[in-house]
Design an enzyme around this catalytic site. Structure first.
Site, PDB file in Angstrom:
ATOM      1  CB  VAL A  39      -0.948  -0.001   1.219  1.00 58.93           C
ATOM      2  CG1 VAL A  39      -1.642   1.343   1.380  1.00 58.93           C
ATOM      3  CG2 VAL A  39      -1.991  -1.109   1.061  1.00 58.93           C
ATOM      4  N   GLY A  41       4.478   0.480   0.499  1.00 56.43           N
ATOM      5  CA  GLY A  41       5.798  -0.085   0.214  1.00 56.43           C
ATOM      6  C   GLY A  41       6.089  -0.117  -1.285  1.00 56.43           C
ATOM      7  CG  ASP A  57      -3.454  -7.072   4.058  1.00 55.64           C
ATOM      8  OD1 ASP A  57      -2.780  -6.052   3.862  1.00 55.64           O
ATOM      9  OD2 ASP A  57      -4.519  -7.339   3.462  1.00 55.64           O
ATOM     10  CE1 TYR A 147       2.659   6.084  13.501  1.00 52.28           C
ATOM     11  CE2 TYR A 147       3.712   7.898  14.669  1.00 52.28           C
ATOM     12  CZ  TYR A 147       3.805   6.715  13.956  1.00 52.28           C
ATOM     13  OH  TYR A 147       5.029   6.161  13.714  1.00 52.28           O
ATOM     14  CG  LEU A 196      12.214  19.797   7.589  1.00 53.90           C
ATOM     15  CD1 LEU A 196      11.352  20.944   7.085  1.00 53.90           C
ATOM     16  CD2 LEU A 196      12.907  20.164   8.895  1.00 53.90           C
ATOM     17  NE  ARG A 288       3.428  19.238  11.313  1.00 56.64           N
ATOM     18  CZ  ARG A 288       4.319  18.349  10.858  1.00 56.64           C
ATOM     19  NH1 ARG A 288       4.302  17.986   9.587  1.00 56.64           N
ATOM     20  NH2 ARG A 288       5.230  17.831  11.650  1.00 56.64           N
ATOM     21  N   GLY A 290      -0.123  20.491  16.984  1.00 56.08           N
ATOM     22  CA  GLY A 290       0.410  19.270  17.593  1.00 56.08           C
ATOM     23  C   GLY A 290       1.913  19.111  17.523  1.00 56.08           C
ATOM     24  CG  ASP A 291       4.772  20.159  14.585  1.00 60.78           C
ATOM     25  OD1 ASP A 291       4.827  18.916  14.603  1.00 60.78           O
ATOM     26  OD2 ASP A 291       4.803  20.837  13.540  1.00 60.78           O
TER      27      ASP A 291
END
Ligand code: UDP
Length: 341
Positions: A39, A41, A57, A147, A196, A288, A290-291
């Site tokens: 997906v 890779g 999977d 995440y 980045l 941004r 949540g940084d």
């Protein structure tokens, strides 16, 4: 103890960190089978002919059982995961399903067949906003997005499996993976690309009009966020060492993989300009969400337990190969996969 020559199952081995690790392990003479659903890779990221790529999977238990029956794996290295923090906020169930529920299915098969060695791609995102810097493994783990939580839950699950049925695991908490193989053959190719260093490269090559710097009012010396950029080949080396540690009967370990050196966004831009000899078109934008200001590892535990430390601490050593990869024949993009599930 496990048989050190037993084959190793590497899930997500066609991804960025996975493929560099597979290449290193193969060069050490280890027998590797990669399980990747492609997906995210790239089949072309598997460059060693002796490495078998199985497209499928992690949660396909019939397939995983079949692979175990065929290869008698001594250990599993589990990379397969989704890693877009922003998407995890808008679609959390996708992350809990793929990053937490799927590995449970894999672990069920491992328990069934008695495979008790597991190396897990964890992340500094499990710490959330650090309660102290540099971050040690005793920092509070309080992730600020799904995440990070999807990864932390697996860490907890692994701990419970260790207590219950003796699964020994290494949870390797990556800081900012960066760089590419110095020969430019394999590299970092995400779609979409949010990180980045590749985005700075894209600004240099004109693939994007400019690099947007997310925030200049952080509590750091130059106002931009500080991260700990760790070379992908150093990460790969840590996986090899974690396998050796566990194969030799070592206890489960959870450790940071970083350089211990903090580098700001502006310093990265300067390093890219120095390495490429080109000007990076930049726009300064808002933060941004949540940084955290700074995320820097204390890597001492990995050194004492795994004998591992970063061999590259200067970001120019990471930016150089990354430039070779994006300016090389593939322009930083693998050819399209022809295989699929
Ligand atoms: N960043 C940026 N512009 C970009 C991408 C990232 O200014 O186009 C900043 C981001 O805000 C963070 C740092 O670069 O401070 C590293 O971000 P990245 O997404 O590479 O990794 P993260 O630390 O979020 O895992």
């Amino acid at each position: 103890m496990i048989n050190p020559s037993a084959p190793i199952l590497v899930t997500g081995g066609a991804g960025y960190i996975g493929s560099h690790t597979v290449r290193l392990l193969a060069s050490q003479g280890r027998k590797i089978v990669v399980l990747d659903n492609l997906v995210f890779g790239h089949q072309q990221a598997i460059v060693d002919e002796g490495v078998e790529l199985v497209v499928g999977d992690v949660g396909d238990q019939d397939l995983v059982r079949e692979l175990f029956a065929k290869h008698q794996f001594g250990a599993v290295i589990h990379f397969a995961a989704f890693a877009y923090v922003g998407e995890s906020v808008t679609d959390p169930l996708k992350y809990y399903q793929n990053n937490t529920a799927e590995p449970i299915k894999l672990l069920q098969v491992m328990q069934e067949v008695g495979c008790k060695v597991f190396v897990f791609s964890s992340t500094c995102a499990t710490y959330g906003v650090p309660d102290k810097l540099p971050i040690t493994e005793t920092n509070i783990q309080d992730p600020i997005n799904p995440y990070g939580r999807s990864k932390l839950m697996v860490e907890w699950i692994l701990k419970d499996c260790d207590r219950a049925w003796g699964l020994r695991s290494a949870c390797l908490r990556y800081f900012n993976a960066s760089g590419c193989s110095p020969d430019g053959i394999i590299g970092e190719d995400h779609d979409p690309e949010t990180h980045l260093i590749p985005r700075v490269m894209m600004a240099v090559t004109g693939e994007i009009e400019y690099l947007e710097v997310f925030g200049t009012d952080y509590n750091t010396p130059d106002g931009t966020c500080i991260r700990d950029y760790i070379h992908v080949e150093d990460l790969a080396d840590a996986h090899a060492r974690a396998l050796d540690h566990l194969a030799a009967g070592g206890e489960s370990v959870r450790c940071n993989l970083g350089t211990g050196v903090g580098v700001s966004v502006k310093q990265i831009i300067n390093a890219v300009e120095e390495v490429t000899g080109k000007t990076v078109p930049v726009k300064f934008g808002p933060r941004r969400p949540g940084d955290p200001d700074s995320l820097v590892a204390d890597p001492a535990l990995a050194k004492s337990v795994l004998g591992w430390e970063a061999t590259r601490r200067d970001v120019r050593q990471m930016v150089g190969p990354a430039w070779l990869w994006v300016s090389g024949p593939n322009k930083g993009r693998y050819p399209q996969n022809t295989l699929s599930t």
